[in-house]
Design a protein around this motif. Structure first.
Motif, PDB file in Angstrom:
ATOM      1  N   GLU A  55       9.597  -3.686   4.941  1.00 37.74           N
ATOM      2  CA  GLU A  55       8.919  -3.258   6.170  1.00 37.74           C
ATOM      3  C   GLU A  55       8.074  -2.013   5.913  1.00 37.74           C
ATOM      4  O   GLU A  55       6.957  -1.899   6.435  1.00 37.74           O
ATOM      5  CB  GLU A  55       9.947  -2.975   7.275  1.00 37.74           C
ATOM      6  CG  GLU A  55      10.878  -4.116   7.602  1.00 37.74           C
ATOM      7  CD  GLU A  55      10.149  -5.369   8.037  1.00 37.74           C
ATOM      8  OE1 GLU A  55       9.067  -5.266   8.647  1.00 37.74           O
ATOM      9  OE2 GLU A  55      10.647  -6.469   7.744  1.00 37.74           O
ATOM     10  N   ARG A  56       8.592  -1.087   5.128  1.00 38.36           N
ATOM     11  CA  ARG A  56       7.838   0.144   4.824  1.00 38.36           C
ATOM     12  C   ARG A  56       6.545  -0.186   4.088  1.00 38.36           C
ATOM     13  O   ARG A  56       5.475   0.332   4.426  1.00 38.36           O
ATOM     14  CB  ARG A  56       8.693   1.100   3.992  1.00 38.36           C
ATOM     15  CG  ARG A  56       9.813   1.769   4.740  1.00 38.36           C
ATOM     16  CD  ARG A  56      10.331   2.991   3.981  1.00 38.36           C
ATOM     17  NE  ARG A  56      10.809   2.657   2.641  1.00 38.36           N
ATOM     18  CZ  ARG A  56      12.046   2.290   2.348  1.00 38.36           C
ATOM     19  NH1 ARG A  56      12.941   2.194   3.321  1.00 38.36           N
ATOM     20  NH2 ARG A  56      12.390   2.027   1.106  1.00 38.36           N
ATOM     21  N   ILE A  57       6.647  -1.038   3.079  1.00 37.03           N
ATOM     22  CA  ILE A  57       5.450  -1.400   2.316  1.00 37.03           C
ATOM     23  C   ILE A  57       4.426  -2.077   3.214  1.00 37.03           C
ATOM     24  O   ILE A  57       3.233  -1.767   3.169  1.00 37.03           O
ATOM     25  CB  ILE A  57       5.817  -2.312   1.123  1.00 37.03           C
ATOM     26  CG1 ILE A  57       6.692  -1.564   0.118  1.00 37.03           C
ATOM     27  CG2 ILE A  57       4.549  -2.836   0.439  1.00 37.03           C
ATOM     28  CD1 ILE A  57       7.200  -2.427  -1.014  1.00 37.03           C
ATOM     29  N   LEU A  58       4.896  -2.999   4.046  1.00 31.94           N
ATOM     30  CA  LEU A  58       3.989  -3.718   4.952  1.00 31.94           C
ATOM     31  C   LEU A  58       3.288  -2.762   5.904  1.00 31.94           C
ATOM     32  O   LEU A  58       2.067  -2.832   6.086  1.00 31.94           O
ATOM     33  CB  LEU A  58       4.769  -4.769   5.740  1.00 31.94           C
ATOM     34  CG  LEU A  58       3.987  -5.551   6.802  1.00 31.94           C
ATOM     35  CD1 LEU A  58       2.813  -6.294   6.164  1.00 31.94           C
ATOM     36  CD2 LEU A  58       4.906  -6.524   7.535  1.00 31.94           C
ATOM     37  N   ASP A  59       4.045  -1.847   6.505  1.00 33.51           N
ATOM     38  CA  ASP A  59       3.452  -0.892   7.449  1.00 33.51           C
ATOM     39  C   ASP A  59       2.421   0.002   6.764  1.00 33.51           C
ATOM     40  O   ASP A  59       1.342   0.264   7.319  1.00 33.51           O
ATOM     41  CB  ASP A  59       4.548  -0.025   8.074  1.00 33.51           C
ATOM     42  CG  ASP A  59       5.404  -0.799   9.069  1.00 33.51           C
ATOM     43  OD1 ASP A  59       4.940  -1.847   9.549  1.00 33.51           O
ATOM     44  OD2 ASP A  59       6.535  -0.359   9.347  1.00 33.51           O
ATOM     45  N   ILE A  60       2.741   0.464   5.571  1.00 33.47           N
ATOM     46  CA  ILE A  60       1.823   1.357   4.848  1.00 33.47           C
ATOM     47  C   ILE A  60       0.567   0.612   4.420  1.00 33.47           C
ATOM     48  O   ILE A  60      -0.553   1.117   4.571  1.00 33.47           O
ATOM     49  CB  ILE A  60       2.530   1.980   3.624  1.00 33.47           C
ATOM     50  CG1 ILE A  60       3.633   2.932   4.094  1.00 33.47           C
ATOM     51  CG2 ILE A  60       1.531   2.711   2.748  1.00 33.47           C
ATOM     52  CD1 ILE A  60       4.533   3.416   2.980  1.00 33.47           C
ATOM     53  N   VAL A  61       0.725  -0.604   3.906  1.00 35.64           N
ATOM     54  CA  VAL A  61      -0.428  -1.400   3.465  1.00 35.64           C
ATOM     55  C   VAL A  61      -1.321  -1.744   4.650  1.00 35.64           C
ATOM     56  O   VAL A  61      -2.554  -1.656   4.563  1.00 35.64           O
ATOM     57  CB  VAL A  61       0.045  -2.683   2.744  1.00 35.64           C
ATOM     58  CG1 VAL A  61      -1.126  -3.638   2.534  1.00 35.64           C
ATOM     59  CG2 VAL A  61       0.682  -2.338   1.411  1.00 35.64           C
ATOM     60  N   CYS A  62      -0.719  -2.133   5.770  1.00 31.81           N
ATOM     61  CA  CYS A  62      -1.510  -2.455   6.966  1.00 31.81           C
ATOM     62  C   CYS A  62      -2.254  -1.228   7.473  1.00 31.81           C
ATOM     63  O   CYS A  62      -3.421  -1.313   7.875  1.00 31.81           O
ATOM     64  CB  CYS A  62      -0.605  -3.009   8.066  1.00 31.81           C
ATOM     65  SG  CYS A  62       0.003  -4.680   7.782  1.00 31.81           S
ATOM     66  N   PHE A  63      -1.572  -0.083   7.468  1.00 32.60           N
ATOM     67  CA  PHE A  63      -2.192   1.151   7.926  1.00 32.60           C
ATOM     68  C   PHE A  63      -3.399   1.498   7.064  1.00 32.60           C
ATOM     69  O   PHE A  63      -4.497   1.763   7.573  1.00 32.60           O
ATOM     70  CB  PHE A  63      -1.171   2.292   7.879  1.00 32.60           C
ATOM     71  CG  PHE A  63      -1.720   3.617   8.307  1.00 32.60           C
ATOM     72  CD1 PHE A  63      -1.742   3.974   9.638  1.00 32.60           C
ATOM     73  CD2 PHE A  63      -2.215   4.517   7.373  1.00 32.60           C
ATOM     74  CE1 PHE A  63      -2.261   5.205  10.040  1.00 32.60           C
ATOM     75  CE2 PHE A  63      -2.722   5.746   7.747  1.00 32.60           C
ATOM     76  CZ  PHE A  63      -2.740   6.094   9.093  1.00 32.60           C
ATOM     77  N   ALA A  64      -3.205   1.470   5.745  1.00 29.75           N
ATOM     78  CA  ALA A  64      -4.294   1.805   4.825  1.00 29.75           C
ATOM     79  C   ALA A  64      -5.401   0.761   4.883  1.00 29.75           C
ATOM     80  O   ALA A  64      -6.590   1.095   4.911  1.00 29.75           O
ATOM     81  CB  ALA A  64      -3.751   1.923   3.400  1.00 29.75           C
ATOM     82  N   GLY A  65      -5.024  -0.499   4.913  1.00 29.04           N
ATOM     83  CA  GLY A  65      -6.023  -1.555   4.936  1.00 29.04           C
ATOM     84  C   GLY A  65      -6.896  -1.520   6.175  1.00 29.04           C
ATOM     85  O   GLY A  65      -8.109  -1.711   6.106  1.00 29.04           O
ATOM     86  N   SER A  66      -6.271  -1.227   7.324  1.00 27.91           N
ATOM     87  CA  SER A  66      -7.016  -1.210   8.582  1.00 27.91           C
ATOM     88  C   SER A  66      -7.813   0.074   8.758  1.00 27.91           C
ATOM     89  O   SER A  66      -9.036   0.039   8.950  1.00 27.91           O
ATOM     90  CB  SER A  66      -6.045  -1.382   9.758  1.00 27.91           C
ATOM     91  OG  SER A  66      -6.699  -1.189  10.991  1.00 27.91           O
ATOM     92  N   ARG A  67      -7.133   1.218   8.692  1.00 29.96           N
ATOM     93  CA  ARG A  67      -7.763   2.499   9.007  1.00 29.96           C
ATOM     94  C   ARG A  67      -8.716   2.993   7.924  1.00 29.96           C
ATOM     95  O   ARG A  67      -9.744   3.599   8.227  1.00 29.96           O
ATOM     96  CB  ARG A  67      -6.675   3.555   9.242  1.00 29.96           C
ATOM     97  CG  ARG A  67      -5.709   3.227  10.352  1.00 29.96           C
ATOM     98  CD  ARG A  67      -6.326   3.408  11.705  1.00 29.96           C
ATOM     99  NE  ARG A  67      -5.400   3.015  12.765  1.00 29.96           N
ATOM    100  CZ  ARG A  67      -5.699   3.049  14.065  1.00 29.96           C
ATOM    101  NH1 ARG A  67      -6.886   3.464  14.443  1.00 29.96           N
ATOM    102  NH2 ARG A  67      -4.819   2.665  14.961  1.00 29.96           N
ATOM    103  N   ILE A  68      -8.369   2.727   6.674  1.00 32.17           N
ATOM    104  CA  ILE A  68      -9.143   3.287   5.571  1.00 32.17           C
ATOM    105  C   ILE A  68     -10.181   2.316   5.021  1.00 32.17           C
ATOM    106  O   ILE A  68     -11.260   2.721   4.580  1.00 32.17           O
ATOM    107  CB  ILE A  68      -8.195   3.734   4.439  1.00 32.17           C
ATOM    108  CG1 ILE A  68      -7.228   4.805   4.970  1.00 32.17           C
ATOM    109  CG2 ILE A  68      -8.960   4.259   3.236  1.00 32.17           C
ATOM    110  CD1 ILE A  68      -6.166   5.227   3.969  1.00 32.17           C
ATOM    111  N   ALA A  69      -9.886   1.016   5.057  1.00 32.10           N
ATOM    112  CA  ALA A  69     -10.773   0.049   4.413  1.00 32.10           C
ATOM    113  C   ALA A  69     -11.506  -0.860   5.393  1.00 32.10           C
ATOM    114  O   ALA A  69     -12.728  -0.786   5.542  1.00 32.10           O
ATOM    115  CB  ALA A  69      -9.965  -0.797   3.417  1.00 32.10           C
ATOM    116  N   VAL A  70     -10.778  -1.710   6.105  1.00 29.05           N
ATOM    117  CA  VAL A  70     -11.403  -2.785   6.885  1.00 29.05           C
ATOM    118  C   VAL A  70     -12.284  -2.268   8.016  1.00 29.05           C
ATOM    119  O   VAL A  70     -13.469  -2.610   8.102  1.00 29.05           O
ATOM    120  CB  VAL A  70     -10.335  -3.740   7.440  1.00 29.05           C
ATOM    121  CG1 VAL A  70     -10.992  -4.803   8.328  1.00 29.05           C
ATOM    122  CG2 VAL A  70      -9.582  -4.414   6.301  1.00 29.05           C
TER     123      VAL A  70
END
Length: 360
Positions: free
Chosen positions: A94-109
């Motif tokens: 869950e931690r990895i998923l939350d961090i990846v989603c956060f970075a992917g959405s806010r920083i990249a996508v």
């Protein structure tokens, strides 16, 4: 799996009503212009704001929508964790998923979508850059707030009620906890096609950038606070002098109580309501379309009953990756919608059956 005839009719009827809501601020603006305001070049930013040093205010909202909001989310997330509000359910996956989603959405996508949209618009709409810059700030704010949030309401609602779309949004509901991490926890496909992002970028290109900046900042604060497991709205229900304000607040914007209900894993307790409460910034859409429930209580369990702790990379990038969990909605042979949660059969509660707190 198809939509029921009743639900299809409800969606069509509400979509028709939405067209009038979209048109309302534009029509009112035209009436405003027609009644003696033509020929006057209106400032993009109102005097009330320029008098407060617009550069400082602009800097606040600019930073809020860039690094400011992630910083706020991080601080509140740490507070939630320290208070034990994740209840030891924040596993490694869950931690990895939350961090990846956060970075992917806010920083990249999201930044990439806005950047390429603004690059493409001059080719699609040549000569229209800043075409609406003459619109007064508060009118622009009113228009964008409605266009932006109503569009997101529909994007969100359809991902719950159309079976084909559900699995693209499922990641947002899979966690067995509620907290700040949920605000960005989305499948990357869901994020890329997030229609509201393109709409806001287009309105910015047309000259409504200042208003878009303010709407985006205010909306970010409201939606982020609504996802928090910290029940900041509880005092409004607890103290009698604040209850009239609570009545307005809970019908106007999303609060932890109304949005946590949307993330509950059941509707059997009279509190959870994952079949509705779709509003993001404004809960008003749920009131208008009858998709909302207000109880002023908080669910005790979250997520989906059929959650199989699918691999983080599958939840983030399905259907590019498929789960190896048997029976999972995200597996190669999995069901489109698990039996214990069927968004397409959502039957909206009749108004008279909504808990008494709704009319309190």
């Amino acid at each position: 799996m198809k939509l029921s005839r009743e639900l299809a009719a409800k969606i069509s009827r509400d979509a028709f009503i939405s067209l009038f809501i979209y048109a309302l601020p534009v029509v009112l603006l035209l009436v405003y212009v027609h009644n003696g305001h033509t020929g006057i070049v209106q400032p993009t930013v109102p005097k009330a704001i320029t008098g407060l040093h617009i550069h400082w205010i602009e800097a606040i909202f600019s930073n809020l929508t860039s690094w400011g909001l992630p910083a706020i989310m991080l601080l509140v997330g740490v507070a939630e964790f320290a208070l034990g509000l994740y209840d030891k359910k924040w596993t490694k996956n869950e931690r990895i998923l939350d961090i990846v989603c956060f970075a992917g959405s806010r920083i990249a996508v999201r930044p990439a979508v806005v950047y390429f949209t603004l690059k493409l618009l001059p080719l699609l709409l040549p000569g229209l850059k800043n075409a609406f810059a003459w619109i007064p700030f508060w009118w622009a704010f009113f228009i964008i707030a409605i266009f932006d949030d109503l569009t997101q309401y529909w994007y969100h609602r359809l991902h719950h009620q159309v079976p084909f779309l559900w699995r693209f949004h499922r990641t947002h509901h899979s966690a067995p906890y509620m907290g700040m991490a949920m605000a960005s926890r989305q499948n990357i496909i869901y994020t890329i096609f997030f229609s509201q992002i393109y709409l806001t970028a287009a309105l910015t290109y047309l000259g409504l950038g200042y208003a878009a900046l303010f709407v985006t900042g205010i909306k970010a604060l409201i939606t982020t606070a609504a996802h928090s497991s910290i029940a900041w709205d509880k005092p409004f229900y607890t103290y009698k002098p604040l209850r009239p304000l609570a009545w307005v607040l809970e019908r106007l914007i999303s609060t932890p109580a109304t949005h946590q209900a949307h993330h509950a894993d059941t509707t059997d307790d009279g509190v959870g309501y994952y079949k509705g409460n779709f509003g993001n910034m404004f809960f008003l859409w749920d009131i208008i379309f009858g998709t909302g429930i207000i109880t002023r209580r908080y669910p005790t369990s979250f997520g989906t009953k059929h959650y199989k702790q699918e691999e983080w990379y599958v939840q983030f990038a399905w259907p590019l990756f498929k789960s190896k969990k048997p029976g999972s909605e995200l597996s190669a042979q999995g069901p489109v919608v698990a039996e214990d949660k069927q968004p397409e059969t959502a039957v909206l509660q009749p108004r008279e059956n909504v808990p008494a707190a709704l009319s309190a």
